[in-house]
Scaffold this motif. Structure first.
Motif, mmCIF file in Angstrom:
data_model
loop_
_atom_site.group_PDB
_atom_site.id
_atom_site.type_symbol
_atom_site.label_atom_id
_atom_site.label_comp_id
_atom_site.label_asym_id
_atom_site.label_seq_id
_atom_site.Cartn_x
_atom_site.Cartn_y
_atom_site.Cartn_z
ATOM 1 N N THR A 190 0.833 -1.200 0.000
ATOM 2 C CA THR A 190 0.000 0.000 0.000
ATOM 3 C C THR A 190 0.864 1.245 0.000
ATOM 4 O O THR A 190 1.750 1.407 0.813
ATOM 5 N N VAL B 169 -9.688 -5.684 -3.844
ATOM 6 C CA VAL B 169 -10.381 -4.411 -4.044
ATOM 7 C C VAL B 169 -11.796 -4.529 -3.495
ATOM 8 O O VAL B 169 -12.328 -5.632 -3.326
ATOM 9 N N THR B 170 -12.383 -3.398 -3.246
ATOM 10 C CA THR B 170 -13.758 -3.381 -2.777
ATOM 11 C C THR B 170 -14.679 -3.613 -3.970
ATOM 12 O O THR B 170 -14.703 -2.814 -4.905
ATOM 13 N N ALA B 171 -15.426 -4.693 -3.929
ATOM 14 C CA ALA B 171 -16.385 -4.961 -5.004
ATOM 15 C C ALA B 171 -17.750 -4.403 -4.644
ATOM 16 O O ALA B 171 -18.509 -3.970 -5.508
ATOM 17 N N ASN B 172 -18.065 -4.422 -3.370
ATOM 18 C CA ASN B 172 -19.382 -3.972 -2.925
ATOM 19 C C ASN B 172 -19.274 -3.339 -1.549
ATOM 20 O O ASN B 172 -18.586 -3.859 -0.675
ATOM 21 N N LEU C 95 -17.792 -6.311 0.571
ATOM 22 C CA LEU C 95 -17.261 -7.493 -0.091
ATOM 23 C C LEU C 95 -15.952 -7.096 -0.754
ATOM 24 O O LEU C 95 -15.927 -6.219 -1.633
ATOM 25 N N MET D 261 -7.932 -9.920 -6.398
ATOM 26 C CA MET D 261 -7.854 -9.795 -7.845
ATOM 27 C C MET D 261 -7.159 -11.015 -8.439
ATOM 28 O O MET D 261 -6.400 -11.715 -7.773
ATOM 29 N N LYS D 262 -7.410 -11.234 -9.714
ATOM 30 C CA LYS D 262 -6.847 -12.420 -10.370
ATOM 31 C C LYS D 262 -5.381 -12.244 -10.704
ATOM 32 O O LYS D 262 -4.619 -13.205 -10.718
ATOM 33 N N ARG E 38 -12.054 -16.272 -3.377
ATOM 34 C CA ARG E 38 -11.465 -14.933 -3.480
ATOM 35 C C ARG E 38 -12.327 -13.867 -2.820
ATOM 36 O O ARG E 38 -11.923 -12.697 -2.767
ATOM 37 N N LYS E 39 -13.495 -14.231 -2.367
ATOM 38 C CA LYS E 39 -14.426 -13.247 -1.794
ATOM 39 C C LYS E 39 -14.305 -13.232 -0.264
ATOM 40 O O LYS E 39 -14.420 -14.265 0.383
ATOM 41 N N ILE F 176 -12.751 -8.515 -2.971
ATOM 42 C CA ILE F 176 -12.400 -9.640 -3.858
ATOM 43 C C ILE F 176 -10.919 -9.567 -4.186
ATOM 44 O O ILE F 176 -10.410 -8.516 -4.591
ATOM 45 N N GLY G 108 -10.230 -2.235 4.173
ATOM 46 C CA GLY G 108 -9.010 -2.585 3.452
ATOM 47 C C GLY G 108 -7.889 -2.981 4.397
ATOM 48 O O GLY G 108 -7.138 -3.926 4.147
ATOM 49 N N TRP G 109 -7.791 -2.268 5.504
ATOM 50 C CA TRP G 109 -6.744 -2.605 6.477
ATOM 51 C C TRP G 109 -7.063 -3.908 7.198
ATOM 52 O O TRP G 109 -6.162 -4.662 7.560
ATOM 53 N N GLU H 290 -5.792 -6.470 5.042
ATOM 54 C CA GLU H 290 -4.328 -6.573 5.134
ATOM 55 C C GLU H 290 -3.917 -7.387 6.362
ATOM 56 O O GLU H 290 -2.947 -8.144 6.325
ATOM 57 N N ASP I 172 -14.570 2.180 4.010
ATOM 58 C CA ASP I 172 -13.909 1.411 2.967
ATOM 59 C C ASP I 172 -12.435 1.190 3.313
ATOM 60 O O ASP I 172 -11.897 0.079 3.205
ATOM 61 N N GLU I 173 -11.798 2.241 3.752
ATOM 62 C CA GLU I 173 -10.381 2.145 4.101
ATOM 63 C C GLU I 173 -10.174 1.185 5.281
ATOM 64 O O GLU I 173 -9.246 0.368 5.278
HETATM 65 C C1 LIG Z 1 -4.805 -1.078 3.161
HETATM 66 C C2 LIG Z 1 -5.425 -0.526 1.914
HETATM 67 C C3 LIG Z 1 -6.904 -0.141 2.002
HETATM 68 C C4 LIG Z 1 -7.422 0.298 0.687
HETATM 69 C C5 LIG Z 1 -8.950 0.305 0.641
HETATM 70 C C6 LIG Z 1 -9.462 0.892 -0.648
HETATM 71 C C7 LIG Z 1 -10.291 -0.144 -1.388
HETATM 72 C C8 LIG Z 1 -10.809 0.457 -2.656
HETATM 73 O O1 LIG Z 1 -11.365 1.487 -2.666
HETATM 74 S S1 LIG Z 1 -10.589 -0.433 -4.116
HETATM 75 C C9 LIG Z 1 -11.230 0.679 -5.373
HETATM 76 C C10 LIG Z 1 -12.683 0.447 -5.669
HETATM 77 N N1 LIG Z 1 -12.921 -0.863 -6.213
HETATM 78 C C11 LIG Z 1 -12.591 -1.205 -7.507
HETATM 79 O O2 LIG Z 1 -12.033 -0.426 -8.238
HETATM 80 C C12 LIG Z 1 -12.937 -2.600 -7.945
HETATM 81 C C13 LIG Z 1 -13.394 -2.602 -9.424
HETATM 82 N N2 LIG Z 1 -13.892 -3.944 -9.794
HETATM 83 C C14 LIG Z 1 -13.067 -4.921 -10.220
HETATM 84 O O3 LIG Z 1 -11.868 -4.703 -10.402
HETATM 85 C C15 LIG Z 1 -13.659 -6.267 -10.513
HETATM 86 O O4 LIG Z 1 -15.039 -6.128 -10.725
HETATM 87 C C16 LIG Z 1 -13.451 -7.268 -9.338
HETATM 88 C C17 LIG Z 1 -11.937 -7.535 -9.154
HETATM 89 C C18 LIG Z 1 -14.031 -6.734 -8.025
HETATM 90 C C19 LIG Z 1 -14.138 -8.569 -9.640
HETATM 91 O O5 LIG Z 1 -13.704 -8.983 -10.921
HETATM 92 P P1 LIG Z 1 -13.398 -10.523 -11.171
HETATM 93 O O6 LIG Z 1 -12.263 -10.975 -10.350
HETATM 94 O O7 LIG Z 1 -13.259 -10.687 -12.634
HETATM 95 O O8 LIG Z 1 -14.719 -11.164 -10.629
HETATM 96 P P2 LIG Z 1 -15.493 -12.418 -11.200
HETATM 97 O O9 LIG Z 1 -14.494 -13.503 -11.526
HETATM 98 O O10 LIG Z 1 -16.423 -11.990 -12.245
HETATM 99 O O11 LIG Z 1 -16.357 -12.817 -9.933
HETATM 100 C C20 LIG Z 1 -15.760 -13.475 -8.822
HETATM 101 C C21 LIG Z 1 -16.849 -13.663 -7.793
HETATM 102 O O12 LIG Z 1 -17.170 -12.387 -7.210
HETATM 103 C C22 LIG Z 1 -18.537 -12.065 -7.401
HETATM 104 N N3 LIG Z 1 -18.638 -10.643 -7.639
HETATM 105 C C23 LIG Z 1 -17.899 -9.912 -8.501
HETATM 106 N N4 LIG Z 1 -18.226 -8.611 -8.386
HETATM 107 C C24 LIG Z 1 -19.175 -8.516 -7.442
HETATM 108 C C25 LIG Z 1 -19.896 -7.436 -6.880
HETATM 109 N N5 LIG Z 1 -19.695 -6.161 -7.244
HETATM 110 N N6 LIG Z 1 -20.797 -7.710 -5.913
HETATM 111 C C26 LIG Z 1 -21.003 -8.972 -5.493
HETATM 112 N N7 LIG Z 1 -20.333 -10.053 -5.991
HETATM 113 C C27 LIG Z 1 -19.419 -9.815 -6.957
HETATM 114 C C28 LIG Z 1 -18.964 -12.897 -8.610
HETATM 115 O O13 LIG Z 1 -20.348 -13.140 -8.571
HETATM 116 C C29 LIG Z 1 -18.158 -14.163 -8.388
HETATM 117 O O14 LIG Z 1 -18.769 -14.935 -7.385
HETATM 118 P P3 LIG Z 1 -18.653 -16.560 -7.412
HETATM 119 O O15 LIG Z 1 -17.168 -16.899 -7.346
HETATM 120 O O16 LIG Z 1 -19.406 -17.015 -6.218
HETATM 121 O O17 LIG Z 1 -19.252 -16.978 -8.715
#
Ligand SMILES: CCCCCCCC(=O)SCCNC(=O)CCNC(=O)[C@H](O)C(C)(C)COP(=O)(O)OP(=O)(O)OC[C@H]1O[C@@H](n2cnc3c(N)ncnc32)[C@H](O)[C@@H]1OP(=O)(O)O
Length: 274
Positions: free
Chosen positions: A114, A215-218, A267, A271-272, A245-246, A269, A192-193, A196, A188-189
């Protein structure tokens, strides 16, 4: 009511050792006091203070933090069991007295992936007087004598981190009330921690070659009461479960006196490819 006991115990000694190690590892980079020291006298004193839980406390899920030191926070221990059955609590009274936690301040250096640069929303652009004035993250540590309790139903829900925060008067939506989007950011932050923290646990390293960035998906936040400008508070993050991965978390924001101001679910997830 809670009682404080200052005593030399195995738990306190372990805390002191942990703190000493922590300071050795991170202290030089840590927040310095005015006289230039890292506040070790505070730390040692803190390590020797334990909060003991009351003998009976059904359905305690949180309690206000009682004190913050530079690298340690102390509060009444948290029970993972949200019991609606007083009889069970009677049965467990002896064990209750052994359930204890403390909190160690996390340092950005613990999170090697980070970057807490100027571009970071909380530690960069939105950090400062009138904005996010404090955002201190603490990892929850189990006392050496404590037993982690599982809630009914077999879930693995447990508290992972707390954040001691303070928000000024420049991040409002309506006048005098901190913007809900800002609170969502703070949640959200924190999540994330918490992630970690979890990923450094042994069973999360079963495949070291797999990507570890999440990353935060939801993110869902319920705003329960206005968080007024200039407020201090504590975010508590709980790990609920992991499915591949969730990783699922919940969290709540408490005011300084323990009132629930907001709660969230997340939620993350893994990343791959990162
Ligand atoms: C210490 C540091 C702290 C930092 C904290 C800050 C965190 C952030 O703000 S991160 C920034 C905001 N978030 C993003 O930018 C994420 C953008 N999204 C993405 O990159 C992608 O959609 C990602 C990685 C979440 C999922 O993509 P991908 O890996 O291809 O998912 P995919 O393979 O389709 O699905 C995997 C599983 O997750 C589920 N899923 C995917 N997206 C979602 C979602 N939005 N809601 C619910 N379930 C989901 C799928 O249904 C699937 O479930 P299952 O395995 O049971 O079938």
């Amino acid at each position: 009511m809670m009682q404080s006991h200052i005593r030399q115990s195995g738990a306190a000694a372990a805390a002191a050792v942990a703190l000493f190690s922590y300071c050795t590892a991170f202290g030089r980079e840590g927040k310095k006091e005015e006289n230039g020291s890292v506040g070790v006298h505070h730390l040692v004193a803190a390590a020797l203070v334990e909060w003991r839980p009351p003998r009976r406390h059904a359905a305690i899920s949180s309690a206000p933090l009682t004190s913050f030191y530079p690298n340690l926070a102390i509060c009444e221990p948290i029970r993972d069991v949200e019991s609606d059955n007083d009889d069970d609590d009677d049965d467990n009274d002896d064990n209750d007295s052994d359930v204890g936690f403390y909190y160690l301040r996390m340092n950005p250096k613990e999170v090697e992936r980070t970057s807490l640069s100027d571009s970071h929303a909380i530690f960069g652009a939105l950090s400062g007087t009138g904005m996010i004035e404090r955002y201190d993250i603490y990892r929850r540590v189990l006392d050496d004598v404590a037993v982690e309790r599982k809630p009914r139903g077999g879930s693995s829900r447990r508290e992972v981190v707390i954040v001691n925060l303070s928000v000024g008067d420049k991040l409002n939506g309506h006048g005098g009330i901190v913007h809900g989007g800002i609170l969502s950011l703070l949640f959200d932050e924190a999540m994330g921690w918490a992630y970690e923290c979890l990923r450094h646990e042994d069973d999360w390293l079963d495949d070291p070659s797999s990507p570890v960035t999440a990353v935060t998906a939801n993110l869902t936040v319920d705003f329960r009461a206005p968080f007024v400008e200039g407020s201090e508070g504590v975010i508590r993050v709980y790990h609920d479960e992991r499915k591949g991965r969730k990783i699922y978390f919940t969290a709540k924001l408490e005011s300084k006196d323990g009132e629930e101001m907001a709660k969230g679910s997340f939620l993350a997830i893994r990343m791959k490819y990162l």
